[in-house]
Design an enzyme around this catalytic site. Structure first.
Site, mmCIF file in Angstrom:
data_model
loop_
_atom_site.group_PDB
_atom_site.id
_atom_site.type_symbol
_atom_site.label_atom_id
_atom_site.label_comp_id
_atom_site.label_asym_id
_atom_site.label_seq_id
_atom_site.Cartn_x
_atom_site.Cartn_y
_atom_site.Cartn_z
ATOM 1 N N ASP A 9 -0.399 5.523 3.990
ATOM 2 C CA ASP A 9 -1.650 5.944 4.645
ATOM 3 C C ASP A 9 -1.459 5.969 6.170
ATOM 4 O O ASP A 9 -2.088 5.199 6.879
ATOM 5 C CB ASP A 9 -2.815 5.011 4.243
ATOM 6 N N ASP A 14 3.026 2.731 8.928
ATOM 7 C CA ASP A 14 3.469 3.657 7.878
ATOM 8 C C ASP A 14 4.387 4.727 8.471
ATOM 9 O O ASP A 14 5.362 5.145 7.831
ATOM 10 C CB ASP A 14 2.273 4.373 7.246
ATOM 11 N N ASN A 38 -5.983 3.526 6.025
ATOM 12 C CA ASN A 38 -6.134 3.353 7.470
ATOM 13 C C ASN A 38 -7.152 4.343 8.033
ATOM 14 O O ASN A 38 -7.819 4.050 9.027
ATOM 15 C CB ASN A 38 -4.781 3.502 8.163
ATOM 16 N N THR A 124 2.735 1.442 0.561
ATOM 17 C CA THR A 124 2.431 0.733 1.815
ATOM 18 C C THR A 124 0.958 0.921 2.173
ATOM 19 O O THR A 124 0.601 1.000 3.347
ATOM 20 C CB THR A 124 3.337 1.236 2.958
ATOM 21 N N PHE A 165 -5.493 -6.221 3.938
ATOM 22 C CA PHE A 165 -6.212 -4.943 3.884
ATOM 23 C C PHE A 165 -5.853 -4.082 2.668
ATOM 24 O O PHE A 165 -6.737 -3.566 1.978
ATOM 25 C CB PHE A 165 -5.974 -4.151 5.179
ATOM 26 N N ASN A 166 -4.564 -3.854 2.407
ATOM 27 C CA ASN A 166 -4.170 -2.908 1.347
ATOM 28 C C ASN A 166 -4.646 -3.369 -0.027
ATOM 29 O O ASN A 166 -4.972 -2.541 -0.882
ATOM 30 C CB ASN A 166 -2.647 -2.741 1.299
ATOM 31 N N HIS A 239 4.353 -3.794 9.735
ATOM 32 C CA HIS A 239 4.304 -4.193 8.317
ATOM 33 C C HIS A 239 5.124 -3.320 7.361
ATOM 34 O O HIS A 239 5.982 -3.807 6.633
ATOM 35 C CB HIS A 239 2.859 -4.125 7.805
ATOM 36 N N ASP A 240 4.750 -2.020 7.329
ATOM 37 C CA ASP A 240 5.201 -1.180 6.218
ATOM 38 C C ASP A 240 6.704 -0.921 6.223
ATOM 39 O O ASP A 240 7.317 -0.734 5.164
ATOM 40 C CB ASP A 240 4.437 0.146 6.238
HETATM 41 C C1 PIR Z 1 -2.721 -2.681 9.553
HETATM 42 C C2 PIR Z 1 -3.283 -2.105 8.418
HETATM 43 C C3 PIR Z 1 -4.628 -2.270 8.180
HETATM 44 C C4 PIR Z 1 -5.390 -3.003 9.031
HETATM 45 C C5 PIR Z 1 -4.821 -3.603 10.155
HETATM 46 N N1 PIR Z 1 -5.563 -4.364 10.975
HETATM 47 C C6 PIR Z 1 -3.476 -3.410 10.420
HETATM 48 C C7 PIR Z 1 -2.491 -1.359 7.396
HETATM 49 C C8 PIR Z 1 -1.009 -1.192 7.621
HETATM 50 O O1 PIR Z 1 -0.657 0.173 7.559
HETATM 51 C C9 PIR Z 1 -0.343 -1.987 6.516
HETATM 52 O O2 PIR Z 1 0.026 -1.170 5.425
HETATM 53 C C10 PIR Z 1 -1.373 -2.936 6.009
HETATM 54 N N2 PIR Z 1 -2.598 -2.138 6.136
HETATM 55 C C11 PIR Z 1 -1.455 -4.277 6.749
HETATM 56 O O3 PIR Z 1 -2.564 -5.007 6.337
HETATM 57 CA CA CA Z 2 -0.120 1.208 5.515
#
Ligand code: PIR
Ligand code: CA
Length: 310
Positions: A9, A14, A38, A124, A165-166, A239-240
């Site tokens: 997303d 990502d 996102n 992701t 979040f995911n 993260h991703d």
């Molecule tokens: C990152 C994400 C969502 C919210 C925040 N605050 C930061 C997205 C990132 O793309 C990653 O996949 C995941 N969600 C981290 O929570």
């Molecule tokens: Ca993501």
């Protein structure tokens, strides 16, 4: 060589995951699929195609999937990633066309056409497309080599105290994916919050002097400001890219097998990934969690992959 489908997303991190997957000499990026998260599905799909144009990603299908969770109301992280979902850099027009299939159908078609045990799914974002694919064509489950996902965390959340979040974006989909029976490795906040785009790391990338390197610099600039103002981080976690890096080089993460349940009913814990860390995992456990990360090794992979994109 590891074949992956990246379900994402974009999203600043990502976008870096896409670049790593495309530039890595040991990863064969087979397709990119998109899901709401996102930002809305339209926006993140546009962003995926824009990143493809920046990096010259071609010859693979791109397909859009779910525009909302299976059960719950749609919520996006628009505050965080900006109005476009990828605020910061200027995105060029798309250079590749979108595949007409739903992402879930594309995933099914690719997994069924490939030899058993060859395709790794790397989600992701919300797990909606992956859950839909597993339900629509359960024969993909034993054919997929493994699912390596960014999401969750056994040590707490980022969207609520308990949930990442995911996973919170579509907890029922996460429940389906974690429980499907294929091997699932969770690269959660426990490790991704250590994969920080520090000034040193960004300087190494900028020194490559390519358009893609400048693009990453612009992405990280916006993401850093977001993380500073919203979550009090000094540097943004990418993260991703961690999930992709683990496929490229398993030594990037320390992983342990453990049962993981997705909280679907908690008052304060909806979307939590509850890992059972008591003793060794029972026989038949198909889920694993990442507990450690080799940060320099991770950034070496990312920088090398970006350097190869010209
Ligand atoms: C990152 C994400 C969502 C919210 C925040 N605050 C930061 C997205 C990132 O793309 C990653 O996949 C995941 N969600 C981290 O929570
Ligand atoms: Ca993501």
């Amino acid at each position: 060589m590891r074949s992956i489908i990246l379900d994402c997303d974009p999203g600043h991190d990502d976008a870096v995951a896409m670049l790593l997957a495309w530039g890595s000499p040991v990863i064969d990026l087979v397709a990119v699929t998109t899901v709401f998260g996102n930002q809305t599905l339209d926006r993140v799909t546009r962003n995926a195609l824009g990143v493809a144009a920046v990096a010259g990603i071609h010859g693979i299908p791109f397909a859009a999937g779910a525009d909302r969770p299976l059960v719950r109301e749609l919520a996006t992280a628009g505050d965080f990633h900006g109005e476009s979902g990828l605020d910061g850099p200027e995105l060029p027009a798309a250079s590749v066309a979108l595949d007409p299939r739903h992402a879930a159908q594309l995933i099914i078609d690719l997994v069924m056409a490939a030899p058993t045990g060859t395709i790794t799914l790397v989600p992701t974002a919300a797990l909606t497309n992956i859950a839909l694919a597993a339900r629509l064509e359960p024969r993909i489950v034993p054919r997929v080599r493994e699912v390596v996902l960014m999401g969750g965390g056994y040590g707490g959340g980022n969207w609520t105290a308990a949930a990442e979040f995911n996973i919170l974006a579509d907890p029922e989909a996460a429940h389906i994916v974690f429980g499907a029976g294929w091997p699932v490795t969770m690269a959660g906040l426990d490790v991704t919050h250590r994969a920080l785009a520090t000034p040193d790391v960004v300087a190494d990338i900028v020194a490559l002097g390519t358009p893609v390197a400048r693009f990453v610099d612009e992405l990280m600039g916006f993401f850093r400001e977001s993380y500073r103002s919203h979550q009090g981080f000094e540097h943004p976690p990418v993260h991703d890219a961690v999930a992709v890096a683990y496929v490229a080089d398993p030594a990037v993460l320390t992983v342990r097998r453990a049962p993981v349940s997705i909280e679907l009913t908690g008052t304060h814990t909806l979307g939590m990934t509850l890992a059972d860390l008591r003793g060794p995992a029972p026989d038949g456990t198909t889920t694993s969690i990442a507990t450690g990360i080799d940060v320099p090794r991770f950034w070496a992979l990312v920088t090398d992959a970006i350097a190869r994109i010209r």
